[in-house]
Write a protein that holds these residues in place. Structure first.
Motif, PDB file in Angstrom:
ATOM      1  N   CYS A 160     -51.750  39.931 -30.075  1.00  0.00           N
ATOM      2  CA  CYS A 160     -52.259  41.309 -30.188  1.00  0.00           C
ATOM      3  C   CYS A 160     -51.268  42.299 -29.572  1.00  0.00           C
ATOM      4  CB  CYS A 160     -53.579  41.462 -29.444  1.00  0.00           C
ATOM      5  SG  CYS A 160     -54.956  40.774 -30.328  1.00  0.00           S
ATOM      6  N   ASN A 164     -52.949  46.246 -38.445  1.00  0.00           N
ATOM      7  CA  ASN A 164     -53.168  44.977 -37.754  1.00  0.00           C
ATOM      8  C   ASN A 164     -53.296  43.864 -38.786  1.00  0.00           C
ATOM      9  OD1 ASN A 164     -53.033  45.760 -35.126  1.00  0.00           O
ATOM     10  ND2 ASN A 164     -55.247  45.867 -34.795  1.00  0.00           N
ATOM     11  N   ASN A 169     -46.462  42.592 -35.608  1.00  0.00           N
ATOM     12  CA  ASN A 169     -47.872  42.294 -35.372  1.00  0.00           C
ATOM     13  C   ASN A 169     -48.290  40.983 -36.037  1.00  0.00           C
ATOM     14  OD1 ASN A 169     -50.974  42.769 -36.346  1.00  0.00           O
ATOM     15  ND2 ASN A 169     -50.564  43.522 -34.283  1.00  0.00           N
TER      16      ASN A 169
END
Ligand code: SF4
Ligand code: SF4
Length: 293
Positions: A260, A173, A200
């Motif tokens: 996200c 992430n 991402n």
């Protein structure tokens, strides 16, 4: 003849907020729940499970996205096992730090139950975490593995990659608060670890775009209030109301961007259902070695 309703992907997040870890980058307030609060959370969870059970034959996929850590609580472990026994539940997944024991998974339905496992370098060791991933693999439990792309943690992320089975995808992430956080060398390192990292990293422009959130995907809180996604606060209905299904309709996104995984996978223009297939909820791509976007 009536058309088969599309599968619902549901993200459940009850009031549980406590965690056994204390990561510095945690976006959620670190809290302790009282015994009464935990009992209340369990009662709400059971009501949700009863509703899921009574929703058959509607096909359902569920991802638990708790504020804190849920698998240290028996109620959530039992919830996954119970969901795994429901024929119409195609996936029952949960985001976890994997601090709990894993023996309870012996009786889990291998085709349904899945774990989204995040490595938190300040709270455990690579060896301890990787050993649990190897155990999950031996047990045949579906799982994804990931970490937050903190620059100071790069050596440990590289070590984790080394210790994971080669066929295990490792997602990363991105830290997005500072747009200049990563230099090219950092991006090179992270995309070598996670071929989908740039997906991402990107703030996906979403305003006015078609999104499955609020139609075939939605979130549910402890009161049963449904929202399109975790990023739009306006409720669309309550699952415990008899006409709830009528609240699910095709929609466009009112937000500027979607950042996200659990949100942007719902944007049809990204076609990420083709990258993740049946692993969309728990973040397991069909074949990460060939994934590019
Ligand atoms: S494990 Fe997750 S919920 Fe717990 S402190 Fe770390 S980031 Fe927060
Ligand atoms: S694009 Fe993202 S923020 Fe917008 S509705 Fe879909 S999931 Fe929610």
């Amino acid at each position: 003849m009536t058309a088969t309703p599309p599968r619902w992907n549901i993200l459940y997040r009850g009031p549980l907020s406590s965690c056994n870890y204390a990561c510095g980058y945690c976006p959620f307030a670190k809290t302790r729940n009282t015994r009464e609060e935990l009992q209340d959370d369990t009662a709400r969870l059971h009501r949700f499970l009863d509703w899921v059970e009574s929703s058959a034959p509607q096909e359902i996929g569920i991802l638990f996205t708790p504020w804190g850590e849920a698998l240290v609580h028996r109620a959530y472990r039992e919830a996954l096992l119970r969901l795994g026994r429901m024929q119409h539940v195609r996936r029952a997944a949960i985001q976890t730090n994997l601090a709990c024991g894993l023996q309870w998974l012996d009786s889990a339905d291998r085709g349904t139950v899945a774990l989204w496992c995040t490595f938190h370098p300040t709270e455990t060791t690579v060896e301890r975490f990787a050993a649990k991933i190897h155990l999950l693999q031996r047990m045949g439990i579906r799982h994804s593995v990931g970490a937050v792309g903190v620059k100071d943690h790069f050596p440990l992320i590289a070590e984790l990659r080394e210790q994971l089975p080669p066929e295990t995808y490792l997602w990363v992430n991105a830290l997005k608060k500072n747009p200049d956080y990563y230099e090219q060398s950092h991006l090179d390192f992270l995309t070598a670890i996670d071929p989908l990292f740039l997906v991402n990293l990107r703030r996906h422009p979403s305003r006015g775009k078609n999104c499955h959130a609020g139609h075939t995907s939605f979130t549910v809180d402890g009161e049963g209030t449904a929202r399109r996604c975790h990023f739009i606060k306006t409720p669309i209905g309550n699952i415990y109301e008899p006409d709830f299904a009528s609240r699910l309709t095709p929609r466009t996104c009112p937000n500027t961007a979607c950042v996200c995984h659990i949100g942007y996978v719902n944007l049809p223009e990204l076609s990420l259902n083709q990258v993740f297939g049946e692993g969309l909820l728990e973040r397991i791509p069909l074949d990460f070695r060939f994934a590019s976007h």
